[in-house]
Design a protein around this motif. Structure first.
Motif, mmCIF file in Angstrom:
data_model
loop_
_atom_site.group_PDB
_atom_site.id
_atom_site.type_symbol
_atom_site.label_atom_id
_atom_site.label_comp_id
_atom_site.label_asym_id
_atom_site.label_seq_id
_atom_site.Cartn_x
_atom_site.Cartn_y
_atom_site.Cartn_z
ATOM 1 N N GLU A 137 -14.270 -19.987 6.916
ATOM 2 C CA GLU A 137 -15.485 -20.772 6.743
ATOM 3 C C GLU A 137 -15.213 -22.247 7.018
ATOM 4 O O GLU A 137 -14.194 -22.798 6.611
ATOM 5 C CB GLU A 137 -16.033 -20.618 5.321
ATOM 6 C CG GLU A 137 -17.345 -21.325 5.124
ATOM 7 C CD GLU A 137 -17.963 -21.088 3.758
ATOM 8 O OE1 GLU A 137 -19.027 -21.662 3.516
ATOM 9 O OE2 GLU A 137 -17.379 -20.343 2.954
ATOM 10 N N ILE A 138 -16.124 -22.886 7.744
ATOM 11 C CA ILE A 138 -16.043 -24.328 7.965
ATOM 12 C C ILE A 138 -16.666 -24.990 6.745
ATOM 13 O O ILE A 138 -17.817 -24.708 6.410
ATOM 14 C CB ILE A 138 -16.799 -24.737 9.248
ATOM 15 C CG1 ILE A 138 -16.182 -24.045 10.471
ATOM 16 C CG2 ILE A 138 -16.778 -26.256 9.417
ATOM 17 C CD1 ILE A 138 -16.956 -24.258 11.760
ATOM 18 N N PRO A 139 -15.928 -25.846 6.049
ATOM 19 C CA PRO A 139 -16.452 -26.470 4.835
ATOM 20 C C PRO A 139 -17.767 -27.219 5.091
ATOM 21 O O PRO A 139 -17.979 -27.795 6.159
ATOM 22 C CB PRO A 139 -15.350 -27.446 4.415
ATOM 23 C CG PRO A 139 -14.110 -26.914 5.051
ATOM 24 C CD PRO A 139 -14.552 -26.285 6.332
ATOM 25 N N ALA A 140 -18.632 -27.198 4.086
ATOM 26 C CA ALA A 140 -19.946 -27.833 4.206
ATOM 27 C C ALA A 140 -19.819 -29.315 4.545
ATOM 28 O O ALA A 140 -20.617 -29.847 5.323
ATOM 29 C CB ALA A 140 -20.738 -27.642 2.913
ATOM 30 N N ALA A 141 -18.829 -29.993 3.979
ATOM 31 C CA ALA A 141 -18.648 -31.422 4.254
ATOM 32 C C ALA A 141 -18.359 -31.648 5.742
ATOM 33 O O ALA A 141 -18.875 -32.597 6.342
ATOM 34 C CB ALA A 141 -17.521 -31.989 3.399
ATOM 35 N N ASN A 161 -23.125 -22.171 12.758
ATOM 36 C CA ASN A 161 -21.725 -22.603 12.760
ATOM 37 C C ASN A 161 -21.189 -22.747 11.348
ATOM 38 O O ASN A 161 -20.864 -23.825 10.891
ATOM 39 C CB ASN A 161 -21.570 -23.924 13.520
ATOM 40 C CG ASN A 161 -21.737 -23.756 14.996
ATOM 41 O OD1 ASN A 161 -21.730 -22.640 15.505
ATOM 42 N ND2 ASN A 161 -21.899 -24.836 15.700
ATOM 43 N N THR A 162 -21.085 -21.632 10.657
ATOM 44 C CA THR A 162 -20.535 -21.666 9.311
ATOM 45 C C THR A 162 -19.096 -21.171 9.279
ATOM 46 O O THR A 162 -18.399 -21.388 8.297
ATOM 47 C CB THR A 162 -21.378 -20.814 8.350
ATOM 48 O OG1 THR A 162 -21.433 -19.483 8.846
ATOM 49 C CG2 THR A 162 -22.786 -21.387 8.223
ATOM 50 N N HIS A 163 -18.658 -20.524 10.365
ATOM 51 C CA HIS A 163 -17.297 -20.004 10.427
ATOM 52 C C HIS A 163 -16.617 -20.459 11.712
ATOM 53 O O HIS A 163 -17.260 -20.561 12.766
ATOM 54 C CB HIS A 163 -17.298 -18.478 10.338
ATOM 55 C CG HIS A 163 -17.676 -18.000 8.979
ATOM 56 N ND1 HIS A 163 -18.979 -17.920 8.549
ATOM 57 C CD2 HIS A 163 -16.909 -17.611 7.935
ATOM 58 C CE1 HIS A 163 -19.007 -17.481 7.307
ATOM 59 N NE2 HIS A 163 -17.764 -17.290 6.909
ATOM 60 N N THR A 192 -17.352 -26.371 15.801
ATOM 61 C CA THR A 192 -17.265 -24.915 15.841
ATOM 62 C C THR A 192 -15.909 -24.420 15.356
ATOM 63 O O THR A 192 -15.664 -23.223 15.328
ATOM 64 C CB THR A 192 -17.501 -24.395 17.274
ATOM 65 O OG1 THR A 192 -16.522 -24.963 18.145
ATOM 66 C CG2 THR A 192 -18.891 -24.754 17.760
ATOM 67 N N LEU A 193 -15.033 -25.387 15.004
ATOM 68 C CA LEU A 193 -13.691 -25.049 14.532
ATOM 69 C C LEU A 193 -13.474 -25.654 13.153
ATOM 70 O O LEU A 193 -13.990 -26.731 12.852
ATOM 71 C CB LEU A 193 -12.628 -25.609 15.487
ATOM 72 C CG LEU A 193 -12.677 -25.154 16.931
ATOM 73 C CD1 LEU A 193 -11.658 -25.919 17.758
ATOM 74 C CD2 LEU A 193 -12.447 -23.666 17.049
ATOM 75 N N GLN A 206 -9.010 -27.246 14.759
ATOM 76 C CA GLN A 206 -9.325 -28.427 15.568
ATOM 77 C C GLN A 206 -8.066 -29.249 15.806
ATOM 78 O O GLN A 206 -7.808 -29.699 16.921
ATOM 79 C CB GLN A 206 -10.387 -29.286 14.876
ATOM 80 C CG GLN A 206 -10.784 -30.515 15.665
ATOM 81 C CD GLN A 206 -11.566 -30.192 16.910
ATOM 82 O OE1 GLN A 206 -12.398 -29.303 16.900
ATOM 83 N NE2 GLN A 206 -11.305 -30.902 17.977
ATOM 84 N N GLU A 207 -7.258 -29.444 14.760
ATOM 85 C CA GLU A 207 -6.026 -30.206 14.900
ATOM 86 C C GLU A 207 -5.052 -29.512 15.841
ATOM 87 O O GLU A 207 -4.411 -30.158 16.676
ATOM 88 C CB GLU A 207 -5.383 -30.427 13.535
ATOM 89 C CG GLU A 207 -6.145 -31.412 12.673
ATOM 90 C CD GLU A 207 -5.601 -31.512 11.245
ATOM 91 O OE1 GLU A 207 -4.785 -30.665 10.844
ATOM 92 O OE2 GLU A 207 -6.014 -32.447 10.551
ATOM 93 N N ILE A 208 -4.947 -28.197 15.739
ATOM 94 C CA ILE A 208 -4.064 -27.433 16.627
ATOM 95 C C ILE A 208 -4.517 -27.598 18.071
ATOM 96 O O ILE A 208 -3.704 -27.833 18.972
ATOM 97 C CB ILE A 208 -4.038 -25.944 16.223
ATOM 98 C CG1 ILE A 208 -3.315 -25.780 14.892
ATOM 99 C CG2 ILE A 208 -3.389 -25.095 17.312
ATOM 100 C CD1 ILE A 208 -3.466 -24.409 14.266
ATOM 101 N N GLN A 209 -5.825 -27.502 18.297
ATOM 102 C CA GLN A 209 -6.364 -27.638 19.646
ATOM 103 C C GLN A 209 -6.117 -29.042 20.208
ATOM 104 O O GLN A 209 -5.750 -29.188 21.372
ATOM 105 C CB GLN A 209 -7.853 -27.322 19.634
ATOM 106 C CG GLN A 209 -8.455 -27.177 21.012
ATOM 107 C CD GLN A 209 -9.889 -26.782 20.944
ATOM 108 O OE1 GLN A 209 -10.728 -27.590 20.558
ATOM 109 N NE2 GLN A 209 -10.191 -25.548 21.303
ATOM 110 N N GLU A 210 -6.295 -30.054 19.378
ATOM 111 C CA GLU A 210 -6.066 -31.427 19.831
ATOM 112 C C GLU A 210 -4.594 -31.666 20.154
ATOM 113 O O GLU A 210 -4.276 -32.324 21.149
ATOM 114 C CB GLU A 210 -6.556 -32.419 18.785
ATOM 115 C CG GLU A 210 -8.064 -32.498 18.714
ATOM 116 C CD GLU A 210 -8.583 -33.394 17.602
ATOM 117 O OE1 GLU A 210 -7.754 -34.020 16.897
ATOM 118 O OE2 GLU A 210 -9.806 -33.457 17.441
ATOM 119 N N LYS A 211 -3.693 -31.136 19.331
ATOM 120 C CA LYS A 211 -2.257 -31.293 19.609
ATOM 121 C C LYS A 211 -1.889 -30.598 20.910
ATOM 122 O O LYS A 211 -1.116 -31.124 21.703
ATOM 123 C CB LYS A 211 -1.426 -30.743 18.457
ATOM 124 C CG LYS A 211 -1.427 -31.643 17.246
ATOM 125 C CD LYS A 211 -0.622 -31.042 16.109
ATOM 126 C CE LYS A 211 -0.732 -31.918 14.868
ATOM 127 N NZ LYS A 211 -0.039 -31.313 13.723
#
Length: 73
Positions: free
Chosen positions: A42-46, A33-35, A55-56, A61-66
């Motif tokens: 790319e999903i940031p390491a933090a 799950n790097t992208h 996975t987002l 993730q924010e778009i999906q939650e809204k």
């Protein structure tokens, strides 16, 4: 004929099973799950460290939650 409570229960069960299935798949592929699975960025390491099941990317993730909040109304 199913009443509204039965229909609501079936819908809730469906969403729970979909979410659990997605989480299990995510846990099984944490190292991959790097992208973001939506946009491909790319999903940031933090973020991966804080939420290894993510996975987002944060934006998706924010778009999906809204979108899910609008659906619940």
């Amino acid at each position: 004929m199913a009443d509204e409570a039965d229909v609501a229960s079936e819908i809730a069960d469906h969403w729970v099973s979909m979410r659990v299935g997605g989480l299990l798949q995510s846990v099984n592929t944490v190292s991959d799950n790097t992208h973001c699975e939506d946009c491909g960025d790319e999903i940031p390491a933090a973020r991966r460290k804080a939420a290894p099941w993510a996975t987002l990317c944060l934006t998706c993730q924010e778009i999906q939650e809204k979108a899910s909040m609008q659906y619940r109304r």
